[in-house]
Design a protein around this motif. Sequence first.
Motif, mmCIF file in Angstrom:
data_model
loop_
_atom_site.group_PDB
_atom_site.id
_atom_site.type_symbol
_atom_site.label_atom_id
_atom_site.label_comp_id
_atom_site.label_asym_id
_atom_site.label_seq_id
_atom_site.Cartn_x
_atom_site.Cartn_y
_atom_site.Cartn_z
ATOM 1 N N MET A 1 -9.626 72.205 66.437
ATOM 2 C CA MET A 1 -10.345 71.383 65.487
ATOM 3 C C MET A 1 -11.642 70.885 66.133
ATOM 4 S SD MET A 1 -8.703 70.990 62.654
ATOM 5 C CE MET A 1 -7.697 69.908 61.726
ATOM 6 N N LYS A 2 -12.661 70.869 65.322
ATOM 7 C CA LYS A 2 -13.960 70.372 65.768
ATOM 8 C C LYS A 2 -14.189 69.004 65.144
ATOM 9 C CE LYS A 2 -15.644 75.072 65.737
ATOM 10 N NZ LYS A 2 -16.444 76.029 64.989
ATOM 11 N N LYS A 3 -15.026 68.217 65.781
ATOM 12 C CA LYS A 3 -15.340 66.887 65.256
ATOM 13 C C LYS A 3 -16.745 66.887 64.663
ATOM 14 C CE LYS A 3 -12.291 64.284 68.230
ATOM 15 N NZ LYS A 3 -12.150 63.167 69.123
ATOM 16 N N TYR A 4 -16.852 66.278 63.490
ATOM 17 C CA TYR A 4 -18.122 66.157 62.785
ATOM 18 C C TYR A 4 -18.369 64.697 62.459
ATOM 19 C CZ TYR A 4 -17.702 71.196 62.130
ATOM 20 O OH TYR A 4 -17.586 72.533 62.346
ATOM 21 N N ILE A 5 -19.634 64.325 62.400
ATOM 22 C CA ILE A 5 -20.028 62.975 62.010
ATOM 23 C C ILE A 5 -20.709 63.063 60.646
ATOM 24 C CG2 ILE A 5 -21.446 60.964 62.574
ATOM 25 C CD1 ILE A 5 -19.148 61.404 64.533
ATOM 26 N N ALA A 6 -20.113 62.395 59.675
ATOM 27 C CA ALA A 6 -20.665 62.364 58.322
ATOM 28 C C ALA A 6 -21.353 61.024 58.103
ATOM 29 C CB ALA A 6 -19.558 62.560 57.290
ATOM 30 N N THR A 7 -22.567 61.058 57.604
ATOM 31 C CA THR A 7 -23.328 59.851 57.300
ATOM 32 C C THR A 7 -23.373 59.679 55.787
ATOM 33 O OG1 THR A 7 -24.682 60.224 59.262
ATOM 34 C CG2 THR A 7 -25.517 58.658 57.637
ATOM 35 N N PHE A 8 -22.966 58.502 55.332
ATOM 36 C CA PHE A 8 -22.909 58.198 53.912
ATOM 37 C C PHE A 8 -23.826 57.026 53.587
ATOM 38 C CE2 PHE A 8 -18.708 59.898 54.902
ATOM 39 C CZ PHE A 8 -18.482 60.782 53.860
ATOM 40 N N TRP A 9 -24.284 56.972 52.342
ATOM 41 C CA TRP A 9 -24.943 55.785 51.807
ATOM 42 C C TRP A 9 -23.897 55.062 50.976
ATOM 43 C CZ3 TRP A 9 -28.794 52.637 52.457
ATOM 44 C CH2 TRP A 9 -29.078 51.702 51.474
ATOM 45 N N ARG A 10 -23.592 53.843 51.375
ATOM 46 C CA ARG A 10 -22.599 53.045 50.668
ATOM 47 C C ARG A 10 -23.349 52.078 49.757
ATOM 48 N NH1 ARG A 10 -16.850 52.210 50.871
ATOM 49 N NH2 ARG A 10 -16.651 50.720 49.201
ATOM 50 N N GLY A 11 -23.345 52.364 48.467
ATOM 51 C CA GLY A 11 -24.071 51.546 47.505
ATOM 52 C C GLY A 11 -23.313 50.273 47.168
ATOM 53 N N ASN A 12 -24.016 49.143 47.219
ATOM 54 C CA ASN A 12 -23.425 47.858 46.877
ATOM 55 C C ASN A 12 -24.526 47.028 46.217
ATOM 56 O OD1 ASN A 12 -22.330 45.312 46.733
ATOM 57 N ND2 ASN A 12 -21.430 45.372 48.777
ATOM 58 N N PRO A 13 -24.442 46.860 44.895
ATOM 59 C CA PRO A 13 -25.513 46.150 44.184
ATOM 60 C C PRO A 13 -25.629 44.670 44.556
ATOM 61 C CG PRO A 13 -23.710 46.670 42.695
ATOM 62 C CD PRO A 13 -23.412 47.345 43.994
ATOM 63 N N GLN A 14 -24.624 44.123 45.215
ATOM 64 C CA GLN A 14 -24.684 42.716 45.612
ATOM 65 C C GLN A 14 -25.541 42.494 46.851
ATOM 66 O OE1 GLN A 14 -20.573 41.674 46.056
ATOM 67 N NE2 GLN A 14 -20.297 41.319 43.865
ATOM 68 N N MET A 15 -25.833 43.561 47.580
ATOM 69 C CA MET A 15 -26.651 43.434 48.781
ATOM 70 C C MET A 15 -28.133 43.519 48.430
ATOM 71 S SD MET A 15 -24.449 45.648 51.480
ATOM 72 C CE MET A 15 -25.207 44.908 52.920
ATOM 73 N N LYS A 16 -28.952 42.871 49.248
ATOM 74 C CA LYS A 16 -30.404 42.825 49.025
ATOM 75 C C LYS A 16 -31.014 44.230 48.992
ATOM 76 C CE LYS A 16 -34.317 41.484 51.694
ATOM 77 N NZ LYS A 16 -34.817 40.739 52.816
ATOM 78 N N ASP A 17 -30.605 45.100 49.926
ATOM 79 C CA ASP A 17 -31.146 46.459 50.001
ATOM 80 C C ASP A 17 -30.427 47.442 49.088
ATOM 81 O OD1 ASP A 17 -32.952 45.589 51.902
ATOM 82 O OD2 ASP A 17 -31.634 46.081 53.575
ATOM 83 N N SER A 30 -14.096 74.040 60.254
ATOM 84 C CA SER A 30 -15.450 74.549 60.056
ATOM 85 C C SER A 30 -16.294 73.495 59.350
ATOM 86 C CB SER A 30 -15.421 75.831 59.219
ATOM 87 O OG SER A 30 -14.963 75.531 57.917
ATOM 88 N N ILE A 31 -17.600 73.747 59.297
ATOM 89 C CA ILE A 31 -18.512 72.821 58.616
ATOM 90 C C ILE A 31 -18.202 72.772 57.124
ATOM 91 C CG2 ILE A 31 -20.327 74.554 58.303
ATOM 92 C CD1 ILE A 31 -21.030 70.891 59.114
#
Length: 59
Positions: A1-17, A30-31
């Motif tokens: 098994m290979k290790k992968y790093i997944a980057t997500f955008w976590r949307g939260n309308p309560q936050m300023k950004d 595999s990928i």
Amino acid sequence: MKKYIATFWRGNPQMKDGGYETTREIEAVSITSARKKARDIENGCAYGSMSLLSIEKED
């Protein structure tokens, strides 16, 4: 098994950004299977929204 790093955008309308970036470590053969697991994480988001930004093999 290979290790992968997944980057997500976590949307939260309560936050300023409107949300934040978060990463998850995924173990897969595999990928392609890593992308599938990332999509499962994305679809299993309990509240707010989560969208996949990138996925890279861990060094």
